[in-house]
Motif scaffolding. Sequence first.
Motif, short mmCIF file in Angstrom:
data_model
loop_
_atom_site.label_atom_id
_atom_site.label_comp_id
_atom_site.label_asym_id
_atom_site.label_seq_id
_atom_site.Cartn_x
_atom_site.Cartn_y
_atom_site.Cartn_z
N HIS A 1 35.99 58.40 64.96
CA HIS A 1 34.65 58.99 64.84
C HIS A 1 33.64 58.06 65.53
O HIS A 1 32.89 57.34 64.85
CB HIS A 1 34.29 59.18 63.37
N GLU B 1 31.50 55.24 64.14
CA GLU B 1 32.16 54.44 63.11
C GLU B 1 32.97 53.30 63.73
O GLU B 1 33.46 52.41 63.03
CB GLU B 1 33.08 55.34 62.25
N HIS C 1 37.69 53.99 59.54
CA HIS C 1 36.52 54.86 59.39
C HIS C 1 35.46 54.24 58.50
O HIS C 1 35.75 53.33 57.73
CB HIS C 1 36.94 56.20 58.75
#
Length: 367
Positions: A67, A70, A222
């Motif tokens: 992500h 992140e 994450h």
Amino acid sequence: MSATIFDTPSFANQRERFLEAAASVKATHVVYPHPLQGPRGEALSTDVAIVGSAGAQKRLVLLSGTHGVEGYYGSDSQIALLDNLRDHALPEDTCVVLVHLVNPWGTAWLRRVNEDNADVNRNYIDFTHAPPANSAYETLHEIYLCRDLDGPARRRADEQLAMHMRHLGEARVRNIIEAGQYRHPDGVFFGGTQQTWTNRTVRQIMQAHVSGARTAIAFDLHTGAGAYGHPMLMAIAERKVSAHDAAQSLYGPWLYRILTAADASSDSGVAATATGYTSQALIDQLPEVDLMPLVIECGTYDGARGHTLLRDDHWLHLHGDPFDATGRRIKAALLEHYYPADADWRALIALRTRQIWQRALDALTKR
Ligand SMILES: [Zn+2]
């Protein structure tokens, strides 16, 4: 064009620090160039650093930046491990495969999604079949197309979202949205309509650098779900795999296990309804490797705040300019949400991540 918000931290700076740290332990470096550029015109890539013998039977595999935004946490953790390995030898027949920033466009542009507005962690599905349906998302979709950041249309969208939450409950609405959807490229948690660059590249990297192993422990890194400063160690999969029992013995109560399904729920802040997770892709792709795929999810601010910021960033993607004052403000807030500047937060998650990896390295000696 002003790029102030993109100066610190930046993709280029993370990459430079990662490659320096990798060179200092004489890691083998392989670069996977990305076709697009970052906000400062910088070249983008995913970089793989292998410490120890590339043919080792046992491998610790660390992926950062699924992500995008992140990835600052993931990259910093990978750099810290490389620094640590300067003074600590690896166990026998073990190597560490560090896969740096698998969604480099998202990291560089401070987005959670990738260059296609796709959530890479919903993209690992089989595109030769019809994608999973998410009919409940259809009634929510228009909320995310709102043309105002803070005008009357935004207030109407806020009311609409609040109404759905009153009717269905906040958790249910979040589960619907975060499950992913494969129909609206201009929507949120869009899983894509084909394999993304990241998906193809991660598969290529796994084939090249992990498939020859006898056993491996993999971590996908994450931030943004769970309690502030608390790194959750998770095992997420569509089906029960035996490696999760081994992970449970290894980590005991530290481990959260999630089996995903359309009607599954979890109080962890991570969507149990989602499809196309990286963990499942690694299991499916490497059947000959005794693989333990795990996720570290570092809690930051609360989920409602995060959702508001994601809506703002989605508005910016559809209607705004990331380089103007409003764009920079949204990016700064998003970065803070996914990578808090608080030194104590960073110290906590760095410590816990190092502990988790040390335990994994110790376990590999016995596997
Ligand atoms: Zn994430």
